[in-house]
Design an enzyme around this catalytic site. Structure first.
Site, short mmCIF file in Angstrom:
data_model
loop_
_atom_site.label_atom_id
_atom_site.label_comp_id
_atom_site.label_asym_id
_atom_site.label_seq_id
_atom_site.Cartn_x
_atom_site.Cartn_y
_atom_site.Cartn_z
N ASP A 1 0.44 -1.28 0.34
CA ASP A 1 0.08 -0.03 -0.34
C ASP A 1 0.83 1.53 -0.18
O ASP A 1 0.20 2.56 -0.28
CB ASP A 1 -1.05 -0.22 0.69
CG ASP A 1 -2.58 0.00 0.20
OD1 ASP A 1 -2.76 0.14 -0.55
OD2 ASP A 1 -3.10 0.02 1.63
N LEU B 1 -12.13 7.62 0.29
CA LEU B 1 -13.45 8.21 1.50
C LEU B 1 -13.39 7.08 1.76
O LEU B 1 -14.96 6.05 1.10
CB LEU B 1 -14.00 8.81 1.21
CG LEU B 1 -13.63 10.66 0.73
CD1 LEU B 1 -14.19 11.20 0.49
CD2 LEU B 1 -11.96 10.92 1.44
N GLY B 2 -13.53 6.56 2.75
CA GLY B 2 -13.64 5.56 3.69
C GLY B 2 -13.84 5.62 4.93
O GLY B 2 -13.26 6.26 5.62
N ARG C 1 -23.21 6.54 7.07
CA ARG C 1 -24.28 6.06 6.60
C ARG C 1 -25.21 6.46 7.95
O ARG C 1 -26.22 7.19 7.81
CB ARG C 1 -24.74 4.46 5.94
CG ARG C 1 -24.21 5.14 4.58
CD ARG C 1 -24.09 3.72 4.33
NE ARG C 1 -23.48 2.30 5.11
CZ ARG C 1 -22.81 1.15 4.70
NH1 ARG C 1 -23.09 0.30 4.21
NH2 ARG C 1 -22.41 0.11 6.07
N ILE D 1 -16.92 5.51 1.14
CA ILE D 1 -17.74 6.77 1.46
C ILE D 1 -17.82 8.09 -0.60
O ILE D 1 -19.41 9.04 0.37
CB ILE D 1 -17.65 8.11 3.04
CG1 ILE D 1 -17.57 6.52 3.91
CG2 ILE D 1 -18.27 9.26 2.54
CD1 ILE D 1 -17.25 7.70 5.42
#
Length: 364
Positions: free
Chosen positions: A139, A198-199, A272, A316
């Protein structure tokens, strides 16, 4: 046809997906609750409760699940692992040799919440399928193109500070985004692209002429944006103060697991659920998330000397239209910037890299 088992191992779960040589996903299996009474999720079937005391037992269950679907260990061409941290020296996707395994182990102090579990998965699979080639994708690798002024902290040049640098993360996601952009959008990749992953974990990346030149995460995945449970940007002095007050272990737990959206809202880390929660704290948490995205986006735009496009990815980024609209509104000062949604495809990208590596004539 070649089959690659893509592996993403954490402390209590192992997520796997099988891709064929055409990069079509054939099957998805996840072992959950490792270290306790867990469960195996096989495709879309209901979870099967199992005792999963360790990673090797979890892999046995995964391999049993593969056999139920007509895929034996002998049918696999390789297992390809997502490895969060490659340390100072590992960047390119590579075959896992004893030397590579040692380098991943040496990087454990840099990613104590991730690399030990990657190694556990590598070792467990090696014990069960000793002849199966294993590959590691890092990563941190995509950000190796960041200039030294972006990577180095303003610390003295000493042995104890040698590994302290801004490594950056989510590199597999960003590299996949660059790869898939033309096919997904029908447009050429912009010369200066601001990418937003975005998460639950979140970061930004300044991509100039297909290369990362700056990113918001630094030495660890803890830095940068407000995230699901991670604090993001915080003064080092505040961290030292916290360690003095509560101790190292409790400070680490607080910063990694009790902060971010969860800490601000005192309700949940799930965007959410926050969107559906009508409280001042929940609304503030979402506002905080968007504010720090747009504030740090300014530094990414500066690193590219301008901007030609914005790409959203991650759970997201792809699904929360309110967040996208807020971020774009906050960046309206930069002009009418074209923007796109690029579905995350990290596992497919890892499979692509593994297959390319194994086809390389120079591969042992």
């Amino acid at each position: 046809m070649a089959l690659v088992l893509v592996v993403n191992a954490g402390s209590s779960s192992i997520k796997t997906a099988v891709f064929d040589g055409g990069l079509n996903e054939r099957l998805r299996i996840e072992a959950q609750g490792i270290g306790q009474t867990g469960a195996l999720l096989l495709g879309d079937a209901p979870p099967v409760r199992l005792d999963l005391p360790d990673h090797q037992t979890a892999f046995r269950a995964i391999l049993d699940g593969l056999r139920q679907k007509g895929i034996s260990g002998a049918d696999l061409t390789a297992a390809a692992h997502r490895v969060v941290h490659g340390g100072p020296n590992l960047a390119e996707t590579t075959t896992i040799t004893p030397a590579v395994r040692s380098a991943i182990a040496e990087a454990q102090p840099l990613a104590p919440l991730h690399n030990p579990h990657h190694l556990g998965a590598i070792d467990a699979l090696a014990a069960l399928l000793p002849d199966l080639p294993q590959v590691a994708a890092f990563d941190t690798g995509f950000h190796r193109s960041n200039p030294d002024v972006a990577r180095r902290y303003a610390l003295p040049d000493r042995a104890e500070t040698a590994a302290l640098r801004r490594y950056g993360f989510h590199g597999i996601s960003y590299e996949s985004l660059v790869q898939n952009f033309p096919q997904t959008t029908g447009a050429d990749l912009p010369r200066r692209l601001l990418a937003l992953h975005l998460g639950n974990g979140a970061s930004l990346c300044a991509i100039l002429e297909r290369q990362s030149v700056a990113t918001t995460m630094g030495f660890s995945p803890l830095g940068g944006l407000t995230m699901g449970t991670r604090a993001g940007e915080i003064d080092a002095g505040a961290v030292l103060h916290l360690v003095r007050d509560v101790g190292l272990e409790e400070a680490q737990t607080l910063l990694h697991h009790e902060s971010g959206l969860l800490g601000l809202s005192n309700v949940t880390a799930d965007m959410r659920q926050l969107a559906e929660t009508d409280t001042t704290a929940a609304r503030f948490a979402r506002e905080h998330f968007c504010y720090w995205i747009t504030r740090q986006a300014g530094s990414m735009i500066a690193a590219m000397n301008g901007i030609d496009g914005i790409a959203f990815t991650g759970g997201i980024g792809e699904n929360d239209s309110e967040v996208r609209e807020k971020v774009l509104a906050n960046l309206s000062w930069a002009g009418n910037i074209p923007n796109w949604i690029i579905p995350a495809a990290e596992e497919k990208h890892i499979a692509r890299q593994a297959l390319a590596l194994l086809k390389d004539p120079a591969h042992p």
